[in-house]
Write an enzyme that holds these catalytic residues in place. Sequence first.
Site, mmCIF file in Angstrom:
data_model
loop_
_atom_site.group_PDB
_atom_site.id
_atom_site.type_symbol
_atom_site.label_atom_id
_atom_site.label_comp_id
_atom_site.label_asym_id
_atom_site.label_seq_id
_atom_site.Cartn_x
_atom_site.Cartn_y
_atom_site.Cartn_z
ATOM 1 N N ARG A 208 -31.713 39.813 95.771
ATOM 2 C CA ARG A 208 -32.548 40.320 94.686
ATOM 3 C C ARG A 208 -32.917 39.156 93.769
ATOM 4 N NH1 ARG A 208 -33.350 43.895 97.584
ATOM 5 N NH2 ARG A 208 -33.067 46.159 97.261
ATOM 6 N N GLU A 237 -40.932 40.426 90.483
ATOM 7 C CA GLU A 237 -41.828 40.818 91.579
ATOM 8 C C GLU A 237 -42.580 42.103 91.202
ATOM 9 O OE1 GLU A 237 -39.823 41.379 95.295
ATOM 10 O OE2 GLU A 237 -38.690 39.527 95.112
ATOM 11 N N HIS A 254 -40.513 38.173 99.787
ATOM 12 C CA HIS A 254 -39.535 39.263 99.940
ATOM 13 C C HIS A 254 -39.681 39.934 101.305
ATOM 14 C CE1 HIS A 254 -37.104 42.540 97.592
ATOM 15 N NE2 HIS A 254 -36.643 42.355 98.823
#
Length: 378
Positions: A208, A237, A254
């Site tokens: 994360r 993000e 990601h």
Amino acid sequence: MKILVDENMPYARDLFSRLGEVTAVPGRPIPVAQLADADALMVRSVTKVNESLLAGKPIKFVGTATAGTDHVDEAWLKQAGIGFSAAPGCNAIAVVEYVFSSLLMLAERDGFSLHDRTVGIVGVGNVGRRLQARLEALGIKTLLCDPPRVDRGDEGDFRSLDELVQHADILTFHTPLFKDGPYKTLHLADEKLIRSLKPGAILINACRGAVVDNTALLTCLNEGQKLSVVLDVWEGEPELNVELLTKVDIGTPHIAGYTLEGKARGTTQVFEAYSKFIGHEQHVALDTLLPAPEFGRITLHGPLDQPTLKRLVHLVYDVRRDDAPLRKVAGIPGEFDKLRKNYLERREWSSLYVICDDASAASLLCKLGFNAVHHPAR
């Protein structure tokens, strides 16, 4: 029965249509009007599921086709009597293979052997444990840090984070994001930790974004700290710090867990959970869904060394294919999500059938997750 599914969940339409009427919707943002008459919602990590999204809606079940759940307010769902299921471990293999692809690229570029490096793994869950097993199969030393497992009394040679920072040449993070509490991971890699890394260390974050303090990392890199960085996840993000992207060695949008197998596992796991929830339990064999891989089989002659492993790994997935597109569009609104939505098909190492004339090579490749067999040379 109306089921909303994220439009980027592979096989979701076909599977969930066995249980009801399926409508595919974008995950960011979810079209709220569609929730007014829906019975179930199937999401990915881009959708924030909480009271503000679902209060007053008839949703009875939420599934997330992801291993992580920090985008879901599980406590509120439980309080509201809404069923919930995640897909733990669904993309663990994909993330491990992303890390290997990155490390083998850096090793080739910088001229070092992974056997001479110590890898510190922070977070020893589905990803961390698999990464440890594959590294140790290659004879690479690992150091493990996982305070929650220590406190639970789990078996393992666990070390403190300070020990990993002091001794690891490569530090890779695979934790959930906890913003507070005794196991807080928000900015776990803060400025102090980053400055304490060994000169020439490699820092990897594929869990994360906020586990690594992006501002502190940029400050250290701008000041000339000798550090290689691999980032698949970013604070804020889908926005990201474009200047930081220019400083890291590998930057991707990601997608570490984005293999076709990983996505399919996520979909099938929540499908099976929902089918059980409504009393029509069904099971799906993953191999009945997946298409034939691009490469059917190859032959490997001789032993397996690092350059050969690098070529095999990059034959299946070379991380640089995802680094370049992000750099090209970074900072343009909507492009981060577009890269994820239009992601090129990527397979796992198990899709590659390798025929080896060296028994030890076949054995090692199997331990690493390849589909390998030994056929002696005639």
